[in-house]
Write a protein that holds these residues in place. Structure first.
Motif, mmCIF file in Angstrom:
data_model
loop_
_atom_site.group_PDB
_atom_site.id
_atom_site.type_symbol
_atom_site.label_atom_id
_atom_site.label_comp_id
_atom_site.label_asym_id
_atom_site.label_seq_id
_atom_site.Cartn_x
_atom_site.Cartn_y
_atom_site.Cartn_z
ATOM 1 N N LEU A 177 -21.171 -56.659 -52.228
ATOM 2 C CA LEU A 177 -21.907 -56.680 -50.965
ATOM 3 C C LEU A 177 -23.061 -57.675 -50.980
ATOM 4 O O LEU A 177 -23.505 -58.123 -49.920
ATOM 5 N N ALA A 178 -23.523 -58.065 -52.157
ATOM 6 C CA ALA A 178 -24.588 -59.070 -52.254
ATOM 7 C C ALA A 178 -24.097 -60.437 -51.783
ATOM 8 O O ALA A 178 -24.908 -61.332 -51.535
ATOM 9 N N TRP A 179 -22.782 -60.611 -51.633
ATOM 10 C CA TRP A 179 -22.248 -61.867 -51.108
ATOM 11 C C TRP A 179 -22.501 -62.013 -49.611
ATOM 12 O O TRP A 179 -22.565 -63.137 -49.104
ATOM 13 N N LEU A 180 -22.654 -60.927 -48.875
ATOM 14 C CA LEU A 180 -22.828 -61.025 -47.424
ATOM 15 C C LEU A 180 -24.003 -61.916 -47.034
ATOM 16 O O LEU A 180 -23.827 -62.847 -46.239
ATOM 17 N N PRO A 181 -25.203 -61.707 -47.584
ATOM 18 C CA PRO A 181 -26.300 -62.610 -47.217
ATOM 19 C C PRO A 181 -26.087 -64.037 -47.718
ATOM 20 O O PRO A 181 -26.556 -64.996 -47.093
ATOM 21 N N ARG A 182 -25.362 -64.200 -48.798
ATOM 22 C CA ARG A 182 -25.069 -65.550 -49.298
ATOM 23 C C ARG A 182 -24.161 -66.281 -48.312
ATOM 24 O O ARG A 182 -24.341 -67.471 -48.064
ATOM 25 N N TRP A 183 -23.171 -65.558 -47.761
ATOM 26 C CA TRP A 183 -22.296 -66.165 -46.759
ATOM 27 C C TRP A 183 -23.070 -66.467 -45.487
ATOM 28 O O TRP A 183 -22.862 -67.496 -44.855
ATOM 29 N N GLU A 184 -23.986 -65.577 -45.131
ATOM 30 C CA GLU A 184 -24.843 -65.824 -43.954
ATOM 31 C C GLU A 184 -25.673 -67.075 -44.147
ATOM 32 O O GLU A 184 -25.957 -67.792 -43.197
ATOM 33 N N ALA A 185 -26.055 -67.342 -45.403
ATOM 34 C CA ALA A 185 -26.881 -68.509 -45.715
ATOM 35 C C ALA A 185 -26.063 -69.796 -45.816
ATOM 36 O O ALA A 185 -26.621 -70.853 -46.054
ATOM 37 N N GLY A 205 -15.077 -49.222 -53.869
ATOM 38 C CA GLY A 205 -14.376 -50.268 -53.147
ATOM 39 C C GLY A 205 -14.092 -49.924 -51.691
ATOM 40 O O GLY A 205 -14.106 -50.810 -50.832
ATOM 41 N N LEU A 206 -13.825 -48.654 -51.400
ATOM 42 C CA LEU A 206 -13.565 -48.284 -50.005
ATOM 43 C C LEU A 206 -14.812 -48.464 -49.146
ATOM 44 O O LEU A 206 -14.718 -48.887 -47.992
ATOM 45 N N GLU A 207 -15.973 -48.195 -49.713
ATOM 46 C CA GLU A 207 -17.214 -48.421 -48.967
ATOM 47 C C GLU A 207 -17.465 -49.918 -48.768
ATOM 48 O O GLU A 207 -17.904 -50.350 -47.702
ATOM 49 N N VAL A 208 -17.169 -50.714 -49.790
ATOM 50 C CA VAL A 208 -17.282 -52.171 -49.654
ATOM 51 C C VAL A 208 -16.358 -52.643 -48.536
ATOM 52 O O VAL A 208 -16.761 -53.409 -47.649
ATOM 53 N N LEU A 209 -15.119 -52.165 -48.552
ATOM 54 C CA LEU A 209 -14.143 -52.536 -47.529
ATOM 55 C C LEU A 209 -14.633 -52.135 -46.139
ATOM 56 O O LEU A 209 -14.551 -52.922 -45.190
ATOM 57 N N GLN A 210 -15.177 -50.938 -46.025
ATOM 58 C CA GLN A 210 -15.692 -50.467 -44.739
ATOM 59 C C GLN A 210 -16.802 -51.371 -44.218
ATOM 60 O O GLN A 210 -16.812 -51.753 -43.038
ATOM 61 N N GLN A 211 -17.724 -51.761 -45.086
ATOM 62 C CA GLN A 211 -18.825 -52.624 -44.656
ATOM 63 C C GLN A 211 -18.333 -54.026 -44.284
ATOM 64 O O GLN A 211 -18.812 -54.618 -43.315
#
Length: 131
Positions: A46-54, A73-79
């Motif tokens: 999930l720490a990749w999300l802000p990196r992709w935003e950047a 992993g299911l929570e990661v998938l959900q987010q």
């Protein structure tokens, strides 16, 4: 010819060192040109999300284990699938879980494919070919 720099990366989310090694070796043997980024738990994924935003490039595919420490992993998938920008990234669950409830939950959350982890290197090669 495509180079690793011109191809989108692959995000591999895996906490088991042996499975991680087998997967990376299978990709190497199949001569994947994509850069492979590794997250060793759900929080790192999930720490990749802000990196992709950047502006970092979105992955071509995310290979996601279900049984992860910190955030499963299911929570990661959900987010991921709840986010308008990331819901179209193909996610392949690559897991040792043989639970029907995990399979159903993954597809309910929008996974592209669900693959049980093979136990041998040759089977990992076959999985790499499918990916």
């Amino acid at each position: 010819m495509n180079t690793a720099a011109s191809l989108p990366p692959i995000l591999l989310v895996e906490d088991n060192p042996m499975d991680l090694d087998l997967t990376l070796r299978a990709f190497n043997k199949k001569k994947f040109a994509n850069t492979i980024h590794v997250a060793r738990d759900g929080e790192e994924a999930l720490a990749w999300l802000p990196r992709w935003e950047a502006g970092e490039p979105l992955p071509a595919v995310i290979l996601l284990d279900i049984n992860l420490p910190r955030i499963n992993g299911l929570e990661v998938l959900q987010q991921l699938k709840a986010h308008p920008r990331y819901r179209r990234i193909p996610v392949v669950v690559l897991t040792s879980s043989r639970e029907d409830r995990d399979l159903k939950a993954a597809y309910d959350l929008g996974v592209s494919s669900y693959i049980e982890k093979p136990v041998s290197f040759n089977k990992f090669i076959e999985v790499a070919e499918h990916i």
